[in-house]
Scaffold this motif. Structure first.
Motif, PDB file in Angstrom:
ATOM      1  N   SER A 137       0.838  -1.196   0.000  1.00 52.42           N
ATOM      2  CA  SER A 137       0.000   0.000   0.000  1.00 52.42           C
ATOM      3  C   SER A 137       0.874   1.248   0.000  1.00 52.42           C
ATOM      4  CB  SER A 137      -0.926   0.019   1.222  1.00 52.42           C
ATOM      5  OG  SER A 137      -0.163   0.006   2.414  1.00 52.42           O
ATOM      6  N   TYR A 138       0.319   2.328  -0.606  1.00 53.70           N
ATOM      7  CA  TYR A 138       1.005   3.615  -0.658  1.00 53.70           C
ATOM      8  C   TYR A 138       0.555   4.499   0.489  1.00 53.70           C
ATOM      9  CZ  TYR A 138       1.560   2.394  -5.658  1.00 53.70           C
ATOM     10  OH  TYR A 138       1.843   1.780  -6.836  1.00 53.70           O
ATOM     11  N   ASP A 139       1.500   5.240   1.050  1.00 59.07           N
ATOM     12  CA  ASP A 139       1.189   6.336   1.973  1.00 59.07           C
ATOM     13  C   ASP A 139       2.092   7.492   1.559  1.00 59.07           C
ATOM     14  OD1 ASP A 139       0.268   7.907   3.991  1.00 59.07           O
ATOM     15  OD2 ASP A 139       1.298   6.850   5.605  1.00 59.07           O
ATOM     16  N   LEU A 140       1.758   8.080   0.401  1.00 55.90           N
ATOM     17  CA  LEU A 140       2.603   9.077  -0.242  1.00 55.90           C
ATOM     18  C   LEU A 140       1.901  10.430  -0.297  1.00 55.90           C
ATOM     19  CD1 LEU A 140       3.685   6.837  -3.260  1.00 55.90           C
ATOM     20  CD2 LEU A 140       5.162   7.497  -1.353  1.00 55.90           C
ATOM     21  N   TYR A 141       2.675  11.463  -0.624  1.00 58.14           N
ATOM     22  CA  TYR A 141       2.122  12.794  -0.820  1.00 58.14           C
ATOM     23  C   TYR A 141       2.673  13.376  -2.121  1.00 58.14           C
ATOM     24  CZ  TYR A 141       0.743  12.558   4.073  1.00 58.14           C
ATOM     25  OH  TYR A 141       0.176  12.183   5.263  1.00 58.14           O
ATOM     26  N   LEU A 142       1.839  14.139  -2.794  1.00 54.10           N
ATOM     27  CA  LEU A 142       2.258  14.936  -3.934  1.00 54.10           C
ATOM     28  C   LEU A 142       2.201  16.403  -3.524  1.00 54.10           C
ATOM     29  CD1 LEU A 142       0.511  13.280  -7.021  1.00 54.10           C
ATOM     30  CD2 LEU A 142       2.970  13.608  -6.718  1.00 54.10           C
ATOM     31  N   LEU A 169      -1.599  10.686  -1.554  1.00 54.37           N
ATOM     32  CA  LEU A 169      -1.651   9.758  -2.683  1.00 54.37           C
ATOM     33  C   LEU A 169      -1.676   8.362  -2.084  1.00 54.37           C
ATOM     34  CD1 LEU A 169      -1.507   9.525  -5.792  1.00 54.37           C
ATOM     35  CD2 LEU A 169       0.961   9.455  -5.586  1.00 54.37           C
ATOM     36  N   GLU A 170      -2.868   7.775  -2.016  1.00 53.86           N
ATOM     37  CA  GLU A 170      -3.022   6.490  -1.347  1.00 53.86           C
ATOM     38  C   GLU A 170      -3.545   5.446  -2.318  1.00 53.86           C
ATOM     39  OE1 GLU A 170      -5.679   7.603   1.756  1.00 53.86           O
ATOM     40  OE2 GLU A 170      -4.094   8.360   3.064  1.00 53.86           O
ATOM     41  N   GLY A 171      -3.210   4.188  -2.060  1.00 54.04           N
ATOM     42  CA  GLY A 171      -3.684   3.102  -2.915  1.00 54.04           C
ATOM     43  C   GLY A 171      -3.135   1.778  -2.444  1.00 54.04           C
ATOM     44  N   ARG A 172      -3.559   0.697  -3.116  1.00 56.13           N
ATOM     45  CA  ARG A 172      -3.119  -0.649  -2.757  1.00 56.13           C
ATOM     46  C   ARG A 172      -2.770  -1.442  -4.008  1.00 56.13           C
ATOM     47  NH1 ARG A 172      -3.387  -2.759   2.115  1.00 56.13           N
ATOM     48  NH2 ARG A 172      -4.363  -1.590   3.795  1.00 56.13           N
ATOM     49  N   GLU A 173      -1.815  -2.365  -3.826  1.00 48.06           N
ATOM     50  CA  GLU A 173      -1.409  -3.270  -4.905  1.00 48.06           C
ATOM     51  C   GLU A 173      -1.057  -2.516  -6.190  1.00 48.06           C
ATOM     52  OE1 GLU A 173      -0.869  -6.352  -4.466  1.00 48.06           O
ATOM     53  OE2 GLU A 173      -1.747  -6.607  -2.483  1.00 48.06           O
ATOM     54  N   GLY A 174      -0.367  -1.408  -6.059  1.00 44.81           N
ATOM     55  CA  GLY A 174       0.059  -0.661  -7.237  1.00 44.81           C
ATOM     56  C   GLY A 174      -1.046   0.099  -7.937  1.00 44.81           C
ATOM     57  N   LYS A 175      -2.222   0.234  -7.318  1.00 45.35           N
ATOM     58  CA  LYS A 175      -3.358   0.903  -7.949  1.00 45.35           C
ATOM     59  C   LYS A 175      -3.786   2.113  -7.128  1.00 45.35           C
ATOM     60  CE  LYS A 175      -3.662  -2.170 -11.221  1.00 45.35           C
ATOM     61  NZ  LYS A 175      -3.277  -1.824 -12.607  1.00 45.35           N
ATOM     62  N   VAL A 176      -4.109   3.193  -7.838  1.00 50.39           N
ATOM     63  CA  VAL A 176      -4.596   4.425  -7.209  1.00 50.39           C
ATOM     64  C   VAL A 176      -5.888   4.831  -7.908  1.00 50.39           C
ATOM     65  CG1 VAL A 176      -4.118   6.879  -6.846  1.00 50.39           C
ATOM     66  CG2 VAL A 176      -2.281   5.212  -6.584  1.00 50.39           C
ATOM     67  N   ASP A 177      -6.888   5.270  -7.131  1.00 50.95           N
ATOM     68  CA  ASP A 177      -8.140   5.765  -7.712  1.00 50.95           C
ATOM     69  C   ASP A 177      -7.905   7.213  -8.136  1.00 50.95           C
ATOM     70  OD1 ASP A 177     -10.680   6.522  -8.433  1.00 50.95           O
ATOM     71  OD2 ASP A 177     -11.654   5.718  -6.638  1.00 50.95           O
ATOM     72  N   ASN A 178      -7.342   7.385  -9.349  1.00 44.28           N
ATOM     73  CA  ASN A 178      -6.968   8.718  -9.803  1.00 44.28           C
ATOM     74  C   ASN A 178      -8.169   9.623 -10.034  1.00 44.28           C
ATOM     75  OD1 ASN A 178      -3.968   8.659 -10.118  1.00 44.28           O
ATOM     76  ND2 ASN A 178      -4.454   6.904 -11.418  1.00 44.28           N
TER      77      ASN A 178
END
Length: 402
Positions: free
Chosen positions: A257-262, A288-297
């Protein structure tokens, strides 16, 4: 015991690879005549040519990740001198899309490095969509690059468990991936960022072509406890027009999972919102959050667009009354949750594109000149429009948060 092997390896549908290996075993049988595999010594010199990477991936159980990084075939040299399963191990790999030299040691079921690792990996679409996107979704649509990625890994503290592999026990104290100019196709998180930037009429022409250049600063990161962490922020120059940056962490254990910021710095905000009222040091950030390499853009674009619209509203309001504009700005930051703490510094200073990109000028600094007292005169009627009434400004503030 001496064993020499020469032969060929094949994988269904791929060309054959060669194998030339020499192994010397000693101490395999103890003085009592019993097998003593754990205490045996091994001297290995193995050379394999044009080995199908898919075969290596299957043997090592890498889940299809080897081929995006290495390409279709691999030339490998392995040298080892082990006693009781411990000792130096060197690997030299020359693959279709990668070059890598590793000098390490095996001890207590763990592999460590004796020297820093320096290697190169060619940038391909498959590398971006299947491997690089696991550490940041923006790389999902990368196609190629000006030059290969130069990868550097520090040896001090580096650990990979071999006997019982567990990603949470892998330690990479410092990873550096070189600065590069990459070509991206439209789509994914990058297109979301471009759509956000052009939503308010600024940044005209950004991403108008089917492909675009993204210039990156060096990527600096570390990995421990199953988490990939950006040590410094990763700065991006998109299409030579828009500066953005990102930082945060990626959990690789289990369900990644991502726990990132733009983030968008002040110069980019001035360009996007078409105003020079934004002071240096101001930053717009969003998660910028998501799981398994996927983000709900799509959802991310909707929320970030609303938040950025509120920021623009704040600056429009400040034209009517600077004080209430500041109050509205603070309320805006709290309402949209952009207080992400301190933004990490860039990985390199100055940025690689410093001086090459024309940025909108910041607002001029206000000065308070010393005024001489004027003689008392009757007040002349003012030609300036009257300031808005307090009630009107309050309504504007409330409208900003509807």
């Amino acid at each position: 015991l001496a064993v020499d092997v020469k032969g060929a390896m094949t994988d269904s549908g791929s060309a054959s690879g060669s194998l030339d290996a020499s192994a010397r075993l000693s101490g395999l049988v103890g003085r009592d005549g019993k097998m003593n595999a754990a205490g045996a010594s091994l001297k290995l010199d193995a050379r394999a040519g044009k080995v199908p990477v898919a075969l290596v991936d299957g043997i090592l159980g890498l889940g299809g990740l080897a081929e995006p990084a290495l390409g279709g075939s691999l030339d490998l040299t392995a040298l080892a001198e082990l006693k009781s399963g411990e000792g130096p191990l060197s690997l030299k790999a020359r693959a279709t899309h990668a070059r890598l030299d590793i000098e390490g040691s095996l001890a207590e079921g763990r592999f460590t490095l004796r020297k820093p690792v320096v290697g190169e990996i060619d940038v391909t679409e498959e590398l971006g969509s299947k491997l690089l996107n696991k550490i940041h979704p923006i790389f999902e649509t990368v196609k190629t690059a000006e030059k290969p990625l130069r990868v550097e890994i520090d040896n001090k503290g580096f650990v990979v468990p071999i006997r019982e592999f567990d990603v949470t026990k892998v330690v990479v104290p410092r990873l550096k991936v070189s600065s590069n100019r990459m070509i991206f196709r439209k789509g994914g998180t990058l297109e979301m960022l471009i759509t956000l930037a052009t939503k308010f009429g600024g940044a005209k022409g950004l991403g108008s072509a089917g492909e675009m250049e993204v210039w990156t600063t060096p990527l600096l990161a570390e990995m421990k406890n199953g988490t990939f962490s950006y040590s410094r922020r990763l700065d991006l120059l998109i299409d030579r027009k828009l500066h953005a940056f990102s930082w945060g962490t990626v959990a690789l254990a289990g369900s990644s999972s991502y726990d990132l910021y733009l983030g968008l710095p002040a110069a980019s905000l001035r360009k996007i919102l078409g105003t020079n009222r934004i002071s240096e040091g101001e930053v717009f950030t969003f998660p910028l959050e998501g799981r398994e390499g996927k983000v709900d853009n799509r959802a991310l674009l909707g929320k970030a667009g609303l938040d950025l619209g509120r920021v623009r509203g704040q600056y429009e309001l400040s034209k009517k009354d600077p004080l209430l504009g500041l109050v509205a700005g603070e309320l805006t930051r709290k309402a949209i949750g952009t207080d992400t703490g301190p933004v990490p510094p860039p990985s390199v200073t100055p940025l690689p594109w410093a001086g090459l990109v024309k940025e909108p000028a910041p607002p001029p600094k206000k000065t308070d000149p010393v005024k001489k007292p004027a003689a008392s005169q009757p007040a002349a009627p003012s030609s300036k429009p009257a300031k808005p009434q307090t009630e009107e400004i309050i309504r504007d503030v409330l409208d900003l948060f509807k």
